[in-house]
Enzyme design. Structure first.
Site, PDB file in Angstrom:
ATOM      1  N   LYS A 113       0.828  -1.212   0.000  1.00  0.00           N
ATOM      2  CA  LYS A 113       0.000   0.000   0.000  1.00  0.00           C
ATOM      3  C   LYS A 113       0.855   1.252   0.000  1.00  0.00           C
ATOM      4  CE  LYS A 113      -4.309  -1.653   2.015  1.00  0.00           C
ATOM      5  NZ  LYS A 113      -5.042  -1.862   3.260  1.00  0.00           N
ATOM      6  N   LYS A 194      -5.826 -11.233  -8.754  1.00  0.00           N
ATOM      7  CA  LYS A 194      -7.141 -11.361  -8.127  1.00  0.00           C
ATOM      8  C   LYS A 194      -8.124 -10.318  -8.694  1.00  0.00           C
ATOM      9  CE  LYS A 194      -8.979 -11.055  -3.498  1.00  0.00           C
ATOM     10  NZ  LYS A 194      -8.713 -10.892  -2.081  1.00  0.00           N
ATOM     11  N   LYS A 197     -12.131  -4.873  -6.766  1.00  0.00           N
ATOM     12  CA  LYS A 197     -13.021  -3.750  -7.076  1.00  0.00           C
ATOM     13  C   LYS A 197     -12.236  -2.470  -7.316  1.00  0.00           C
ATOM     14  CE  LYS A 197     -14.026  -3.527  -2.163  1.00  0.00           C
ATOM     15  NZ  LYS A 197     -14.876  -3.765  -1.069  1.00  0.00           N
TER      16      LYS A 197
END
Ligand code: TRP
Length: 332
Positions: A113, A194, A197
């Site tokens: 992140k 993966k 969203k």
């Protein structure tokens, strides 16, 4: 015999994909049969990225309506909003004082992140410790999570061991429950990644709210592979695209992969895709109908949240009192 306790959470950030449905919500629904399930809408975790007030409020109600549409039962289990139960933050602080800087710095999700984020706030660093507080407050036995959260569950276990070693058996040591093979749905464009969203390429995901036309376009464009003659076979290593499509169909129809391989033995990729389009459209139309039914009744949704928090607080307070007591904070 008392049922074992399941705890899991999901952040209220935007629309969910069929990956979220297959990987999390449909599993959560099944677990209700055997376990006492506590499902948390992790709004505090979502604050690690700036959230606009109105959008956050809307997302929370959206996701709650999706829970209900997916068959998660708030009567016999608990659905609640993390920020409604202040014990999460209270235990978080205590656990902060038992977590080592080094071990948190090594969390791969944190490293990932901060590598693509200009706003590196401390919440992002603290994220896995708040997750540990979520889990440990409820004497959780099992935590269903995706692969990307395994390290956070390991950390939770370590923190619990460390605390118990000093203060006695205060926390239950939780175990992860990994989704069964084939329930991690991958991107339609890059089946080695993966389905997420937050993927900037919208064609890589099917949102629970994509209409029939969009579903058709996206499945038609999904990556297959270039085997000749084409063979519909589940083989993650050599045929990740076809395997992913088979996983989607298997989960939506609740058929086994073997059964599907049999059904599509003499068929081509287009036949497989057409079948997926038909079943997905049917499935999502039904899900959306239920969703809109719940979503339009905000009073009902807020009531569920209110009752969920009341039930959750009871459990959370029981653990937190024990923690305060053994530490020496609760003697007045
Ligand atoms: N971090 C999890 C995710 O984004 C959500 C979450 C918050 C969670 N608290 C949790 C998952 C506790 C399991 C247990 O997927």
């Amino acid at each position: 015999m008392k049922k074992k306790i399941i705890f899991s959470g999901i952040q209220p950030t935007g629309l969910l994909t069929i990956g979220n449905y297959i990987g999390a919500l449909s599993q959560w629904k099944k677990l209700q049969k055997k376990y006492f399930c506590i499902y948390c809408i992790a709004d505090l975790h979502s604050l690690t990225i700036y959230q606009k007030k109105n959008i956050l409020n809307k997302n929370i109600l959206d996701i709650l309506a999706i829970f209900l549409a997916c068959g998660i039962d708030p009567e016999n289990n608990i659905i609640f909003l993390q920020s409604h139960v202040p014990q999460h933050v209270q235990l978080n602080w205590i656990l902060n004082c038992f977590a080592n800087f080094g071990e948190i710095k090594r969390m791969t999700q944190f490293k990932q992140k901060i590598s693509c984020n200009t706003n590196i706030n401390i919440g992002l660093f603290n994220y896995p410790i708040l997750m540990a507080a979520d889990i440990l407050l409820y004497q959780t036995n099992k935590v269903p999570v995706g692969k990307d959260q395994i390290q956070h569950i390991e950390l939770t276990r370590n923190l619990a061991y460390r605390f118990n070693n000093i203060y006695g058996n205060i926390f239950t040591i939780p175990e992860k429950v990994l989704n069964k093979n084939g329930s991690c749905i991958m991107s339609l464009i890059n089946p080695n990644k993966k389905m997420s969203k937050s993927d900037p390429n919208n064609n890589s995901i099917i949102s629970l709210f994509d209409n029939n036309f969009i579903i058709e376009q996206k499945i038609k464009n999904a990556i297959t592979d270039s085997d000749f003659p084409p063979k519909i076979k589940y083989d993650l290593k050599n045929k990740p695209g076809i395997s992913n499509l088979l996983s989607i169909l298997a989960n939506i129809t609740e058929c086994s992969i073997e059964q599907l391989e049999q059904n599509f033995k003499n068929k081509n990729y287009n036949n497989l895709k057409e079948s997926i389009i038909d079943y997905l459209c049917l499935f999502l139309n039904k899900l959306r109908k239920k969703y809109f039914f719940y979503r339009k009744n905000e009073k009902y949704l807020k009531n569920i949240m209110f009752n969920g928090a009341k039930k959750a607080k009871k459990h959370a307070d029981f653990t937190l009192k024990k923690v305060y007591d053994v530490i020496g904070l609760d003697f007045f």
